[in-house]
Design a protein around this motif. Sequence first.
Motif, PDB file in Angstrom:
ATOM      1  N   GLY A   1      47.460  46.496  33.893  1.00 15.14           N
ATOM      2  CA  GLY A   1      48.833  46.821  33.558  1.00 15.14           C
ATOM      3  C   GLY A   1      49.323  48.065  34.282  1.00 15.14           C
ATOM      4  N   ASP A   2      50.642  48.258  34.287  1.00 12.78           N
ATOM      5  CA  ASP A   2      51.247  49.434  34.916  1.00 12.78           C
ATOM      6  C   ASP A   2      50.912  50.685  34.115  1.00 12.78           C
ATOM      7  N   ALA A   3      50.837  51.808  34.821  1.00 17.23           N
ATOM      8  CA  ALA A   3      50.537  53.098  34.198  1.00 17.23           C
ATOM      9  C   ALA A   3      51.833  53.888  34.033  1.00 17.23           C
ATOM     10  N   ASP A   4      52.078  54.371  32.812  1.00 20.93           N
ATOM     11  CA  ASP A   4      53.243  55.195  32.525  1.00 20.93           C
ATOM     12  C   ASP A   4      52.897  56.665  32.779  1.00 20.93           C
ATOM     13  N   LEU A   5      53.720  57.322  33.618  1.00 21.43           N
ATOM     14  CA  LEU A   5      53.461  58.710  33.990  1.00 21.43           C
ATOM     15  C   LEU A   5      54.129  59.661  33.012  1.00 21.43           C
ATOM     16  N   SER A   6      53.506  60.816  32.823  1.00 17.28           N
ATOM     17  CA  SER A   6      54.071  61.830  31.937  1.00 17.28           C
ATOM     18  C   SER A   6      55.340  62.442  32.520  1.00 17.28           C
ATOM     19  N   THR A   7      55.530  62.385  33.816  1.00 18.53           N
ATOM     20  CA  THR A   7      56.723  62.915  34.482  1.00 18.53           C
ATOM     21  C   THR A   7      57.855  61.908  34.542  1.00 18.53           C
ATOM     22  N   GLY A   8      57.617  60.726  34.013  1.00 17.61           N
ATOM     23  CA  GLY A   8      58.604  59.659  34.061  1.00 17.61           C
ATOM     24  C   GLY A   8      58.263  58.641  35.139  1.00 17.61           C
ATOM     25  N   GLY A   9      58.665  57.389  34.898  1.00 18.65           N
ATOM     26  CA  GLY A   9      58.367  56.337  35.852  1.00 18.65           C
ATOM     27  C   GLY A   9      57.019  55.687  35.591  1.00 18.65           C
ATOM     28  N   THR A  10      56.680  54.704  36.419  1.00 15.21           N
ATOM     29  CA  THR A  10      55.432  53.942  36.291  1.00 15.21           C
ATOM     30  C   THR A  10      54.804  53.744  37.654  1.00 15.21           C
ATOM     31  N   ILE A  11      53.530  53.453  37.632  1.00 13.42           N
ATOM     32  CA  ILE A  11      52.779  53.130  38.838  1.00 13.42           C
ATOM     33  C   ILE A  11      52.221  51.725  38.662  1.00 13.42           C
ATOM     34  N   SER A  12      52.536  50.834  39.602  1.00 10.60           N
ATOM     35  CA  SER A  12      52.040  49.469  39.544  1.00 10.60           C
ATOM     36  C   SER A  12      50.584  49.413  40.001  1.00 10.60           C
ATOM     37  N   GLN A  13      49.820  48.579  39.330  1.00  3.92           N
ATOM     38  CA  GLN A  13      48.403  48.387  39.676  1.00  3.92           C
ATOM     39  C   GLN A  13      48.116  46.958  40.122  1.00  3.92           C
ATOM     40  N   LYS A  14      49.119  46.290  40.661  1.00  4.14           N
ATOM     41  CA  LYS A  14      48.922  44.920  41.125  1.00  4.14           C
ATOM     42  C   LYS A  14      47.938  44.830  42.273  1.00  4.14           C
ATOM     43  N   ASP A  15      47.743  45.932  42.996  1.00  8.83           N
ATOM     44  CA  ASP A  15      46.762  45.908  44.083  1.00  8.83           C
ATOM     45  C   ASP A  15      45.340  45.676  43.563  1.00  8.83           C
ATOM     46  N   ARG A  16      45.130  45.917  42.301  1.00  9.37           N
ATOM     47  CA  ARG A  16      43.795  45.758  41.732  1.00  9.37           C
ATOM     48  C   ARG A  16      43.579  44.370  41.127  1.00  9.37           C
ATOM     49  N   ASN A  17      44.646  43.615  40.937  1.00 10.60           N
ATOM     50  CA  ASN A  17      44.510  42.280  40.332  1.00 10.60           C
ATOM     51  C   ASN A  17      43.770  41.349  41.288  1.00 10.60           C
ATOM     52  N   SER A  18      42.786  40.638  40.769  1.00  9.93           N
ATOM     53  CA  SER A  18      41.988  39.762  41.627  1.00  9.93           C
ATOM     54  C   SER A  18      41.468  38.583  40.825  1.00  9.93           C
ATOM     55  N   THR A  19      41.022  37.549  41.568  1.00 12.54           N
ATOM     56  CA  THR A  19      40.414  36.352  40.980  1.00 12.54           C
ATOM     57  C   THR A  19      39.146  36.040  41.754  1.00 12.54           C
ATOM     58  N   LEU A  20      38.035  35.865  41.009  1.00  9.49           N
ATOM     59  CA  LEU A  20      36.755  35.536  41.631  1.00  9.49           C
ATOM     60  C   LEU A  20      36.362  34.123  41.226  1.00  9.49           C
ATOM     61  N   ALA A  21      36.104  33.273  42.224  1.00 15.95           N
ATOM     62  CA  ALA A  21      35.607  31.911  41.987  1.00 15.95           C
ATOM     63  C   ALA A  21      34.244  31.800  42.656  1.00 15.95           C
ATOM     64  N   ALA A  22      33.247  31.348  41.911  1.00 18.45           N
ATOM     65  CA  ALA A  22      31.887  31.309  42.443  1.00 18.45           C
ATOM     66  C   ALA A  22      31.154  30.096  41.897  1.00 18.45           C
ATOM     67  N   PHE A  23      30.107  29.706  42.646  1.00 19.28           N
ATOM     68  CA  PHE A  23      29.236  28.615  42.221  1.00 19.28           C
ATOM     69  C   PHE A  23      27.801  29.119  42.270  1.00 19.28           C
ATOM     70  N   VAL A  24      27.042  28.842  41.193  1.00 17.47           N
ATOM     71  CA  VAL A  24      25.661  29.309  41.071  1.00 17.47           C
ATOM     72  C   VAL A  24      24.757  28.093  40.896  1.00 17.47           C
ATOM     73  N   LEU A  25      23.722  28.017  41.718  1.00 17.32           N
ATOM     74  CA  LEU A  25      22.729  26.951  41.625  1.00 17.32           C
ATOM     75  C   LEU A  25      21.398  27.561  41.220  1.00 17.32           C
ATOM     76  N   ARG A  26      20.839  27.045  40.114  1.00  8.98           N
ATOM     77  CA  ARG A  26      19.562  27.556  39.609  1.00  8.98           C
ATOM     78  C   ARG A  26      18.523  26.444  39.623  1.00  8.98           C
ATOM     79  N   THR A  27      17.312  26.832  40.047  1.00  7.15           N
ATOM     80  CA  THR A  27      16.164  25.928  40.029  1.00  7.15           C
ATOM     81  C   THR A  27      15.036  26.609  39.271  1.00  7.15           C
ATOM     82  N   GLY A  28      14.539  25.915  38.255  1.00  4.66           N
ATOM     83  CA  GLY A  28      13.453  26.469  37.448  1.00  4.66           C
ATOM     84  C   GLY A  28      12.291  25.508  37.343  1.00  4.66           C
ATOM     85  N   TRP A  29      11.131  26.056  37.049  1.00  7.88           N
ATOM     86  CA  TRP A  29       9.920  25.261  36.890  1.00  7.88           C
ATOM     87  C   TRP A  29       9.269  25.668  35.565  1.00  7.88           C
ATOM     88  N   GLU A  30       9.151  24.711  34.660  1.00 13.24           N
ATOM     89  CA  GLU A  30       8.628  24.986  33.328  1.00 13.24           C
ATOM     90  C   GLU A  30       7.115  25.039  33.356  1.00 13.24           C
TER      91      GLU A  30
END
Length: 566
Positions: free
Chosen positions: A343-372
Motif C-alpha cells: 500500500g501507499d505510505a502516508d508522509l508526516s509532511t503531507g502527501g503519499t509515496i506509491s509503492q507499486k514498484d514493489r508489487n510483484s507476482t511469482l509463478a513457479a513449478f516444483v518437481l519432487r522425487t522421493g524414495w521411501e
Amino acid sequence: MSQARSHSQGKARRSFALVLASATALGAMSLVAPLFAQSTGLRTGTNTNADRPFASTRTALEQIADAPVYQPTSEGALPDDSQSSSDAAANSSSIFDDTNPSDPFANTTPDLRTTPATPATPADPAQPSGSQAGRAATAATAEGQEGTSGEAITALPAERQLRLTTDPVDLGRNERAIAVDERRRTFEETPYAPVGLRAGKFLLFPTLEQGITATNNADSSSDGKSAVLSETTLRVSATSDWSRHSANLSGFGTYRKTISGDEVETLYGGLNSGLQLDLANAYTLNATANYLVTPESATSPVQIEGTLDEPIRQTIDGSLGLSKNFGPLQLTGTGRIELDIYGDADLSTGGTISQKDRNSTLAAFVLRTGWELSPALTPFVEAEIGKRFYDNKVDSAGYRRSGIRSGIRGGLEIDIAEKWTGEISAGWIAENFDDDRLRTLSGASFDADLIWSPMRGTTVALNGNTTVEGTTSPGESGSVLYSAALSATRELRANLTGNASVGLGMRDFKDLDSREIIWNTEASLTYWFNRYAGLTGRARYEQISSDLQSRDMDAASVFVGIKLQR
C-alpha cells in the motif's frame, strides 16, 4: 345321725382334694418332662452322654431341627405336607412365574434339600469354644462322628433344612446391591479441549481473546514510544468430517487500539486453507490458498522515513499439486503462485509515496522425487523453476527487476508415529534479473517444518524458511532472509498450558555487504476455568541489531486477558 353324716361328708371332701392334687401333680410332671429331657439329653429316656462325648453338640442341632414350625390356620397358605416347597413353586400359577426355562437371565432358587454339605474338618483346639470358628469346628467334628451332615439334613422337611443350611452370619449381613443401570465412568483425556460447533460436514472451533497490552514500543519502530493498548483477537478453525477426502480452514483477525500513550490503531489478519482429494489410480491432489494482510514493521527490508503509519502489505499465495507413488518411488509436481501487494505510505509532511514498484507476482513449478526407505524415512530431492513479474516492468529508477527464479534442494521427510513428523531440507536458490546492471540474488537455502513429541502432553516445533526479498533502492538487488523458530508447548496440568518460544533471523544484504540480526523470545500461560473460558498471559521481547543506520530496534510487551473458546 347327724354326726355320722358330717363325718362321711368330710371324708368325701378329703378324698376329692387328694384326687385333685394327684391330677395336678401328674399334669405338671407331663409339662416339665419334655423340657427336662431336652436339657439333659434324655429324649429317649436313657442318658447317652457317657457314651458319646459330642452328644451335647448333636443335641443342639436336634433342638434346632425339632423346634416347632409356624403353621398358619388359613387354608391354602402353605402346601400340603405331601407336596414339597419346590413342587408348590412349580405348580404355582402366578403371573410372575418364569415361562421360559431356557432364559439365561431367569431367577432360579436352588433346592435346599440337595444342598451339599461342607466336608468335615477336625476341630482346632487353639480356637476358643465361644468363637464362631470354634463352633464351626465343633459342629464339623460332630458331623464326622455321627455321619454325613448333608444326609441327616436332607431327611428333614424343607423348612427345617433352611434353618440348618443357612449361615446365621450371612442372614444379618448387609451386602451392597449393584445398580441395574449403573453408568460406567469414562476418563476424558482432554477435559478442557474445545468441543466445536457442527456446521454441515465441518467442525468449527472459534476462539476469542480480549485483553490489555503494555509495551515500551507501540509501533515496533526504531524510535517507538510506550503505550497501553486494548487488543482483541478472533480465531476460527474448521476441519472437514468427510469419509474419503479432507479439508481444513483457519483464520484470525487482530485489532489493537491505544488506551493511553503513543497513538496506535492497527488491524491485521490472515486466512489459510487446504484441500486433499484422493483420486483414482492412487493419485492424490493437494491444493492450498492463503491470504495475509498486515502493516509493515521494523523487520521489513525497505523502510520509508517520515511516515505517519506503517504501509499495509498484502500477500496472496496458492498451490496445486499432484502426487503418485510407484512402489517406493514418489513423484510430486506442484505449481504455485504468490502475489505481493504494497500500500501507499502516508508522509508526516503531507502527501503519499506509491509503492507499486514493489508489487510483484511469482509463478513457479516444483518437481519432487522421493524414495521411501521405510514408512518412517523418505529422502527426496526437488527442483524449482519460475518467473517473477513486477507490475511495473521498469521502476521509477529505470531498472527492470523481473527475472528467472531457480533452485534445488535435498532433504528428508520423517513420519515416526506420535514422535516425529515433518521434513527438513537444504539447497541453493537464485534469482536472475532482466536488467544486466543488477547482480544475481542467490544464496544457500534452509527449510524445516518438524514436530517432535518427546512425551504425552509436550510438543516441540521447529520451523525454518529462506526468503528472497526484493528492493526498490537504485542499483541494489535485494537481500536474503534466513529465519527459524523453536517453540515448546507443555500441558502442565489438565487446565494449565505453558508455551515458550525463541526466534532467530539473519538478513544478508548482498550489495551492501551488511547484515542484521533479528531475534525474539516469548513465554505464555493459559489457565482454564472450564472448557469454555480461561485466563491467559504472555510476555514478549524482540530486538533488531543492524549494520545499517536507523534500523536498530527493541520492544518489550506484556499481555493479560480472557480467552473464550467453543
